[in-house]
Design a protein around this motif. Structure first.
Motif, PDB file in Angstrom:
ATOM      1  N   TYR A 113      42.052  60.435  40.908  1.00 24.79           N
ATOM      2  CA  TYR A 113      42.653  59.131  40.667  1.00 24.79           C
ATOM      3  C   TYR A 113      42.716  58.856  39.163  1.00 24.79           C
ATOM      4  O   TYR A 113      41.750  59.104  38.434  1.00 24.79           O
ATOM      5  N   PHE A 114      43.835  58.366  38.744  1.00 26.71           N
ATOM      6  CA  PHE A 114      44.043  58.048  37.328  1.00 26.71           C
ATOM      7  C   PHE A 114      44.451  56.588  37.189  1.00 26.71           C
ATOM      8  O   PHE A 114      44.625  55.879  38.192  1.00 26.71           O
ATOM      9  N   ASN A 115      44.610  56.221  35.937  1.00 24.23           N
ATOM     10  CA  ASN A 115      45.020  54.835  35.685  1.00 24.23           C
ATOM     11  C   ASN A 115      46.419  54.564  36.206  1.00 24.23           C
ATOM     12  O   ASN A 115      47.177  55.487  36.518  1.00 24.23           O
ATOM     13  N   HIS A 116      46.739  53.322  36.256  1.00 30.18           N
ATOM     14  CA  HIS A 116      48.071  52.860  36.676  1.00 30.18           C
ATOM     15  C   HIS A 116      48.412  53.261  38.094  1.00 30.18           C
ATOM     16  O   HIS A 116      49.572  53.431  38.462  1.00 30.18           O
ATOM     17  N   GLY A 117      47.366  53.448  38.910  1.00 28.23           N
ATOM     18  CA  GLY A 117      47.595  53.728  40.331  1.00 28.23           C
ATOM     19  C   GLY A 117      48.074  55.126  40.599  1.00 28.23           C
ATOM     20  O   GLY A 117      48.592  55.415  41.681  1.00 28.23           O
ATOM     21  N   LEU A 118      47.899  56.021  39.681  1.00 33.80           N
ATOM     22  CA  LEU A 118      48.374  57.389  39.889  1.00 33.80           C
ATOM     23  C   LEU A 118      47.285  58.250  40.507  1.00 33.80           C
ATOM     24  O   LEU A 118      46.101  58.118  40.185  1.00 33.80           O
ATOM     25  N   THR A 119      47.711  59.120  41.384  1.00 25.89           N
ATOM     26  CA  THR A 119      46.795  60.050  42.042  1.00 25.89           C
ATOM     27  C   THR A 119      47.430  61.427  42.012  1.00 25.89           C
ATOM     28  O   THR A 119      48.632  61.587  42.258  1.00 25.89           O
ATOM     29  N   MET A 151      50.532  54.096  43.343  1.00 22.21           N
ATOM     30  CA  MET A 151      50.172  53.019  44.255  1.00 22.21           C
ATOM     31  C   MET A 151      50.005  51.738  43.462  1.00 22.21           C
ATOM     32  O   MET A 151      49.431  51.770  42.373  1.00 22.21           O
ATOM     33  N   ARG A 152      50.493  50.671  44.000  1.00 21.28           N
ATOM     34  CA  ARG A 152      50.297  49.404  43.289  1.00 21.28           C
ATOM     35  C   ARG A 152      50.089  48.303  44.303  1.00 21.28           C
ATOM     36  O   ARG A 152      50.810  48.242  45.322  1.00 21.28           O
ATOM     37  N   ASP A 153      49.100  47.441  43.974  1.00 25.13           N
ATOM     38  CA  ASP A 153      48.781  46.331  44.875  1.00 25.13           C
ATOM     39  C   ASP A 153      49.391  45.041  44.344  1.00 25.13           C
ATOM     40  O   ASP A 153      49.396  44.798  43.136  1.00 25.13           O
ATOM     41  N   PHE A 154      49.868  44.258  45.267  1.00 26.66           N
ATOM     42  CA  PHE A 154      50.439  42.951  44.923  1.00 26.66           C
ATOM     43  C   PHE A 154      49.761  41.872  45.757  1.00 26.66           C
ATOM     44  O   PHE A 154      50.155  41.647  46.893  1.00 26.66           O
ATOM     45  N   PRO A 155      48.690  41.279  45.191  1.00 26.40           N
ATOM     46  CA  PRO A 155      48.025  40.184  45.946  1.00 26.40           C
ATOM     47  C   PRO A 155      48.989  39.031  46.173  1.00 26.40           C
ATOM     48  O   PRO A 155      49.820  38.719  45.319  1.00 26.40           O
ATOM     49  N   GLN A 156      48.906  38.446  47.351  1.00 28.89           N
ATOM     50  CA  GLN A 156      49.821  37.379  47.716  1.00 28.89           C
ATOM     51  C   GLN A 156      49.029  36.093  47.935  1.00 28.89           C
ATOM     52  O   GLN A 156      47.948  36.114  48.505  1.00 28.89           O
ATOM     53  N   CYS A 157      49.549  35.010  47.434  1.00 27.87           N
ATOM     54  CA  CYS A 157      48.889  33.730  47.613  1.00 27.87           C
ATOM     55  C   CYS A 157      49.496  32.992  48.788  1.00 27.87           C
ATOM     56  O   CYS A 157      50.136  31.950  48.640  1.00 27.87           O
ATOM     57  N   ARG A 158      49.421  33.619  49.907  1.00 23.53           N
ATOM     58  CA  ARG A 158      49.982  33.000  51.100  1.00 23.53           C
ATOM     59  C   ARG A 158      48.894  32.938  52.169  1.00 23.53           C
ATOM     60  O   ARG A 158      47.924  33.678  52.138  1.00 23.53           O
ATOM     61  N   SER A 159      49.142  32.092  53.101  1.00 22.04           N
ATOM     62  CA  SER A 159      48.118  31.902  54.123  1.00 22.04           C
ATOM     63  C   SER A 159      48.028  33.094  55.054  1.00 22.04           C
ATOM     64  O   SER A 159      46.937  33.505  55.470  1.00 22.04           O
ATOM     65  N   LEU A 160      49.156  33.705  55.404  1.00 18.96           N
ATOM     66  CA  LEU A 160      49.131  34.815  56.355  1.00 18.96           C
ATOM     67  C   LEU A 160      49.145  36.142  55.625  1.00 18.96           C
ATOM     68  O   LEU A 160      48.234  36.960  55.783  1.00 18.96           O
TER      69      LEU A 160
END
Lengths: 927, 421
Positions: free
Chosen positions: B140-146, B210-219
């Protein structure tokens, strides 16, 4: 102990030999004609019946009923809703003009009526009364034909169409003084600025129309026959003929463009008088221009068939037709000959014709039989084959055949049971129907329909004819017939007490018939059905020659089973016989308790179990004893008793298998595996297996002692066995043998005699362009022979070069010749079949693999067992297929069940003439 | 040098993967991908098949003739029914000149030829794949690279092979045909018995982003996108052309590229769903292969071989899953639907002696699909991210191959041990 053998009467089914009855008319029928492209039969009434729509009726190949085309009201000469003069009429003459019938009713005996049933309502075109050669209205018409009466394919629009009528003189004779040939064109005419179709009865001498000239509006006279009679120069030699009969027959050959007039003529009384009974005519531009069939010099009194030199000599030609062979050359086919013997009505001769339009004086006349035909190729490369013609006309007596010439004698050395009532040429076969005649029926045969086909020499000329053989499941007097060669169907109009009211059409059985039901329990599908079917005609060596007891037999063989059926019997006359209620069933392979007469013998068990699948059978005799022999995977077995006797061959096997030893049983005489074919020649048995050809000489004594003489004539070498090579068929003609192998065609060596030699060299017969291998000879699978009864004549062979591995097949044709009874280097030659110049190769490319080829001169049938998702097929090639032409057009001959798997060799029942085909479905018969 | 690098090196020189006609897992498959933790992660999995069936195509088209119209049309069939219900030993001899041994032998059947199923055999036997070892090493490397290296090791065995003639010998040619399989085996150089094969598959070198996008939603609380690019190195054991169903353990010697992408959606704290799509492009190659030379030939009995260029159809893998994350004691449950598919292959013969259209009508060149349902259980063996240096986890699964076309569907069980550093 449970008896293993029983005499059973398992079936009690009345025998019926009739074909499918299409319709029984409530009135007698007279005339008929077949439109070949569509297979439509037209019939005409012989009795007047009021309001009879069926006075002229038509039915197609698959129609179940005739359709009347003579309604009460029609469009008559473009006038709608007119009373139809043909409704309820007696039809004296009927011919086809392409697909439209032209008729002459009895009530208007000199007017032509063309019926166009394609129109609705039906249109009828009536001609003016036809005049004779003196310009007087004819009182009747002697014979009617057209320029398109026997077309194999529909004519193109605008083709010239004309009716040709033999017109009598005022006395009803055809001997001159007004008699002649009338010509009526059916064409579009313009009158009073109106265009319409009509009959234009022309002046056949000048070609003048009966309608005014369109441009000059000058009135024409027209309507006059071209005079013909005993003083016509083309008829007589030296002095006018003394008698010329009014029984005339006309035939127009559309491709040659020649009309042939046949009559019966007696020469004048002068010393050098003579007469011709065939006259040729051309019809260019409405002119009837007579030509002598051969020059005067040709006739020297030695029975030159179509004419004769000699005071008061007679020549009687009753019917005339023409034929083009598959080698392209043309022949004149005539019924009759020199003299006035009634037996001439049983004689048919074939005479070569000149086909050379560049020489109009000789075109269509008799060709010089000594000259070689000319083969024509295209001028530019690759010099494609175009045609083959006789180009040299006969000039001298030796240039023509006489009545004793075998190449001219259609029917070979057999005689028909009675006078010919009808004749038809299909492909290169001649079909005739006849009625019985006690005085003419030397062989005591039932009447019916018979055929003969030619054999050819290496130049493509006819060199002989096969003996007459019965066809079409016919054993009744036949008033008329029509053969739809495209699909192999016969239409029959049987004669009953002098009239004919029924029309039958041959039709294949579907498995529900008596024969199929009878055979099914013995040869079921799971066991491979019928794996071999062989016909033994009443002329088979070893069968009785006592007329009252004659027998013909068919053998059905399959897995460990043999069925011998009596198929022919003397019942007044010898004809087909079918009985299922006198069956002897043996389950131990013996004839123990056989009472001496049965119509069917069914064998299983005993040594037959050791043979496994049985595929071939033969009747063998050494002149003293006769035997049935069968062979299969496990070897060869013979039906004989402890003394080696099958039956006494000197008295012969008689009806009901009379004479068969009741102590006989099947005994294995050879364990050679995978025997494929048995042939009997000169009292010796030839057995072909996958790996060798053996000659076996059998006598009763040698059977008892176990000292059979076996000679291996051919055997695969060790290298060939290793490479999985095999033999598949054999053909014998005297000392010569042909071997069909997976590595090509072999013949026995020059000078060798397979009948006596113990060592036989084998020579490869090259087949140019064969399929199978690019580098070596392609496989040969079947050899279908066409043989005459003259052992010195040529044989012809249709050879199937078929290879399963690449799904390909070609047909080659071979000419087999013995020189002084010996095999020579030229004993096996290819037919002059060319695609391009200098490349003498195959007859036709069949395309995909086929397992058998059969021909009777008219049809060429090819079969194949099921393949992929297709059931077995049996197809016919075009009846007009000729050398070098594509065999793409194929029609199914018989439709077999979807679940059928295998199909065997198509075979004609010699007693009934019915086609029979075996397979794992049992048998199908064309009745 | 620590252990993880050593393991990574070993994996990198001996790993492989590709798409044989079976629904076995490959180590790079998305359902087996662990959560990225630490700087590297090693995964070693075991998969064993306990039941293997064939699913054939029941449609008819083109030059494919329904040669078995009498036989069952069931899609689900025994192992050797993969392409056809029965095998045609007689047709196997065809397609060559008549002066060859096979041509001459075929010509002995010149009366009935293939009628009544002459030369037809129904083979029976069983395929066992007791081992599919799945090895993966990810860095695993930075910026979500594997950067990942993947290779399987497979052991498979075909057993109890019996060839039975369809027809009872009732005709001479049926008797001749009883031993035809032996002749085809001899002439065609085939080995129509069982076999045992062990070997590695293709090495796959894959780079993931890989990149994560946290969501500020209820569901919908979290979205993760994944993209993968891989290279297939043809190190795998190739198909044995002379043996029955001896499938390749990889791409049959072809280099290839992988393109993949997916999206994971987290709902609330414990529910996750996602889709993943992977495409494989294999570069065509030329080698000596069995080829169809006659219309009736069946795919297990192709007696002729020739140097043939094979252009591979596009390989596809689709995964749709629903996961309950950490629903109990670091344990997650996952239900994954997997579709494997490969488009039609095409071959080029480079010769006119064999009909190209015919050769390309072989069933084994047509597309295949495999549908599987996979029930997975994952358990994390570590508790505290902050305090751990090693993060082991276990993944177990049971796979049910329930449908397909021209494919072997294995029901398997498996377990994978992941350890991240």
């Amino acid at each position: 102990m449970i008896p293993k053998i029983s005499l059973l009467s398992v079936f009690c089914i009345a025998s019926s030999l009739s074909a499918h009855l299409v319709q029984k008319f409530p009135f007698p029928l007279g005339t008929h004609a077949l439109y070949r492209p569509f297979g439509q039969l037209y019939v005409g009434a012989a009795t007047s019946v009021p309001n009879n729509d069926l006075a002229v009726a038509v039915a197609g190949r698959t129609d179940t009923v005739f359709r009347g085309i003579t309604p009460v009201k029609v469009t008559l000469n473009e006038q709608p809703d007119k009373p139809n003069p043909l409704n309820g009429a007696v039809i004296d003459h009927l011919a086809l003009l392409d697909r439209r019938p032209v008729v002459i009713p009895h009530t208007l005996p000199s007017s032509l009526f063309l019926i166009d049933d394609r129109r609705n309502p039906i249109a009828v075109f009536q001609s003016v009364p036809i005049n004779n050669a003196l310009g007087q209205t004819a009182q009747s018409i002697l014979f009617l034909t057209t320029t398109a009466s026997e077309v194999a394919t529909s004519l193109e629009p605008g083709a010239s169409l004309a009716a040709i009528a033999a017109v009598p003189n005022a006395n009803g004779g055809f001997d001159g003084n007004g008699s002649g040939i009338a010509l009526a064109a059916f064409r579009q005419v313009v009158q009073d600025k109106q265009k319409f179709f009509a009959w234009d009865v022309v002046d056949a001498t000048t070609g003048a129309s009966s309608f005014p000239d369109v441009v000059t509006a000058q009135a024409s006279i027209g309507n006059k026959a071209a005079p013909f009679g005993k003083d016509t120069p083309q008829v007589f030699i030296s002095v006018p003929a003394s008698v010329l009969s009014s029984a005339v027959d006309l035939h127009f050959d559309r491709e040659l463009g020649r009309l042939y007039i046949a009559t019966q003529v007696t020469a004048g009384g002068a010393a050098k008088a003579g007469a011709r009974a065939i006259i040729v005519a051309s019809l260019a531009n409405g002119h009837v221009l007579y030509q002598a069939i051969a020059p005067d010099a040709v006739f020297d009194g030695s029975n030159q068939i179509v004419g004769q030199l000699g005071a008061n000599s007679s020549t009687s030609i009753f019917k005339v037709r023409t034929m083009q062979t598959r080698t392209y050359v043309r022949y004149l086919i005539v019924v009759g000959g020199n003299g006035n013997d009634p037996a001439l009505a049983q004689k048919v001769f074939a005479l070569p014709l000149v086909d050379n339009i560049a020489s109009p004086t000789s075109h269509g006349t008799l060709a010089n039989v000594q000259a070689s035909p000319v083969t024509l190729f295209g001028e530019s490369k690759p010099h494609r084959f175009r045609a083959r013609v006789f180009a040299v006309p006969a000039q001298a007596p030796q240039d023509v055949f006489t009545m004793s010439s075998l190449p001219a004698t259609v029917g070979g050395q057999a005689t028909l049971p009675g006078p010919i009532t009808d004749i038809q040429i299909a492909g290169e076969a001649v079909f005739v129907s006849c009625t019985p005649s006690a005085t003419l029926n030397e062989d005591q045969l039932a009447p019916g329909i018979f055929f003969s086909q030619p054999v050819f020499d290496q130049l493509g000329r006819i060199s002989g004819w096969t003996d007459w053989q019965r066809v079409a499941d016919s054993s009744h007097a036949i008033a008329g017939f029509a053969y739809d060669a495209l699909v192999g169907i016969f239409w029959k109009l049987p004669e009953n007490e002098g009239t004919s009211t029924e029309v039958f059409r041959s039709q294949w059985t579907d498995g529900s018939d008596e024969l199929s039901q009878f055979i099914a329990p013995f040869f079921n599908k799971q066991n491979g059905g019928v794996q071999g079917l062989t016909d033994f005609p009443f002329t088979t060596d070893g069968f009785t020659t006592t007329i009252a007891h004659r027998i013909s037999v068919q053998s059905y063989v399959g897995l460990k089973k043999v069925l011998l059926r009596q198929t022919g019997k003397q019942q007044g006359l010898f004809g087909p016989f079918e009985s299922f209620n006198n069956v002897f069933v043996s389950t131990d392979g013996s004839l123990n308790s056989f009472s001496g007469t049965a119509s069917n013998l069914v064998f299983s068990g005993g040594e037959l179990d050791n043979l496994g699948p049985i595929s071939s059978s033969a009747v063998l005799t050494d002149g003293i004893t006769g035997w049935f022999v069968v062979a299969g995977v496990g070897g060869i077995a013979i039906l004989s008793d402890a003394q080696g006797i099958g039956w006494d061959a000197q008295s012969g096997l008689g009806s009901g298998f009379a004479g068969l030893s009741s102590q006989a049983s099947w005994k294995r005489i050879s364990k050679t595996p995978f025997v494929r074919k048995l042939i009997v020649q000169d009292g010796q048995l030839f057995a072909l297996s996958q790996k060798k050809l053996e000659r076996i000489t059998i006598s009763a004594e040698s059977l008892v002692n176990g000292t059979l003489s076996k000679t291996v004539l051919a055997e695969l070498t060790a290298a060939q066995k290793k490479s999985e090579a095999s033999y598949s068929d054999v053909y014998l003609k005297g000392p010569l043998a042909l071997l069909a192998t997976s590595f090509g065609l072999l013949r026995s060596g020059t000078g060798a005699d397979v009948r006596v030699d113990t060592q036989v060299p084998w020579i490869e017969v090259p087949l140019k362009e064969s399929v199978g291998s690019l580098t070596s000879a392609g496989p040969v699978t079947r050899l279908f022979g066409i043989t005459t009864s003259d052992p010195t004549a040529h044989d012809n062979i249709y050879l199937l070069n078929a290879y399963t591995g690449l799904n390909q097949a070609l047909i080659y044709r071979l000419i087999i010749t013995l020189t002084n009874g010996q095999t020579t280097d030229s004993s096996v030659l290819l037919f002059p079949d060319f695609l391009v110049r200098d490349t003498n190769s195959f007859f036709t490319d069949v395309g995909e693999y086929r397992n058998y080829v059969v021909t009777d001169g008219s049809l060429i049938a090819l079969s194949r067992s099921s393949f992929g998702s297709s059931p077995p097929l049996l197809q016919l090639l075009s009846p007009t297929l000729k050398s070098g032409e594509s065999a793409r057009m194929r029609v199914p001959f018989v439709i077999l069940p979807e679940n059928a798997g295998t199909i065997g060799l198509l075979l004609r029942n010699s007693a009934s003439g019915a086609w029979t085909v075996p397979g794992d479905f049992g048998v199908r018969v064309q009745r | 040098m620590n252990l993880r690098y050593l393991i990574g090196f070993v994996v990198s020189v001996s790993a492989c993967s590709a798409m044989p006609r079976i629904n076995l897992f490959r180590p790079s498959d998305r359902p087996l991908m662990p959560e990225p933790i630490g700087s590297s992660q090693l995964s070693i999995g075991y998969e064993g098949a306990f039941h293997i069936r064939a699913f054939r195509d029941t449609e008819e088209y083109g030059m494919q003739i329904d040669l078995d119209r009498i036989c069952s049309h069931d899609k689900k069939t025994c192992l050797f029914g993969l392409f056809q219900n029965t095998q045609n030993a007689l047709a196997a001899l065809k397609g060559t000149d008549s002066d060859t041994a096979s041509g001459s032998l075929a010509q002995q059947f010149n009366i009935d030829d293939e009628a009544r199923r002459n030369g037809r055999f129904r083979p029976t036997g069983s395929l066992h794949i007791p081992l599919n070892l799945l090895i993966a090493q990810r860095f695993y490397f930075n910026h979500g690279l594997t950067l990942g290296f993947y290779v399987p090791v497979i052991h498979a065995e075909l057993k109890d092979v019996v060839w039975q003639a369809i027809e009872q010998p009732a005709t001479s040619e049926q008797i001749l045909g009883q031993d035809l399989v032996k002749e085809v085996e001899r002439i065609g150089g085939l080995n129509l018995g069982g076999w045992k094969r062990t070997g590695v598959g293709d090495l796959v070198v894959q780079v993931d982003w890989m990149r994560d996008f946290p969501q500020c939603r209820s569901l919908l609380t979290h979205v993760r996108t994944i993209a993968r690019l891989g290279c297939i190195v043809p190190t795998g054991k190739r198909m044995d052309e002379d043996r029955l169903l001896a499938f390749p353990f990889g791409s049959d010697g072809a280099w290839g590229l992988q393109f993949a992408g997916g999206i994971d959606l987290n709902f609330g704290y414990t529910l996750r769903g996602g889709v993943d799509v992977q495409f494989e492009y294999l570069f065509g190659n030329t080698r000596c292969r069995r080829v169809k030379t006659a219309p009736g030939q069946t795919d297990l009995l192709l007696a002729q071989n020739a140097p043939i260029y094979r252009e591979f159809g596009l390989g596809q893998q689709y995964n749709i899953y629903l996961e309950s994350c950490n629903f109990w004691c670091n344990t997650s449950l996952k239900l994954n639907y997997q579709l494997l598919k490969q488009n039609d292959d095409r071959i080029d013969l480079g010769s006119d002696r064999i009909d190209s259209r015919l050769a390309n009508s072989a069933e084994n060149l047509y597309d295949w699909t495999a549908h599987s349902l996979i029930f997975m259980v994952k358990h994390d063996l570590w508790k505290d991210y902050e305090c751990s240096r090693v993060y082991p986890s276990l993944l177990g699964w049971i796979k049910w191959g329930f449908n397909g076309k021209r494919a072997l569907l294995a029901n398997t069980v498996g377990i994978q041990f992941n350890v991240a550093f």
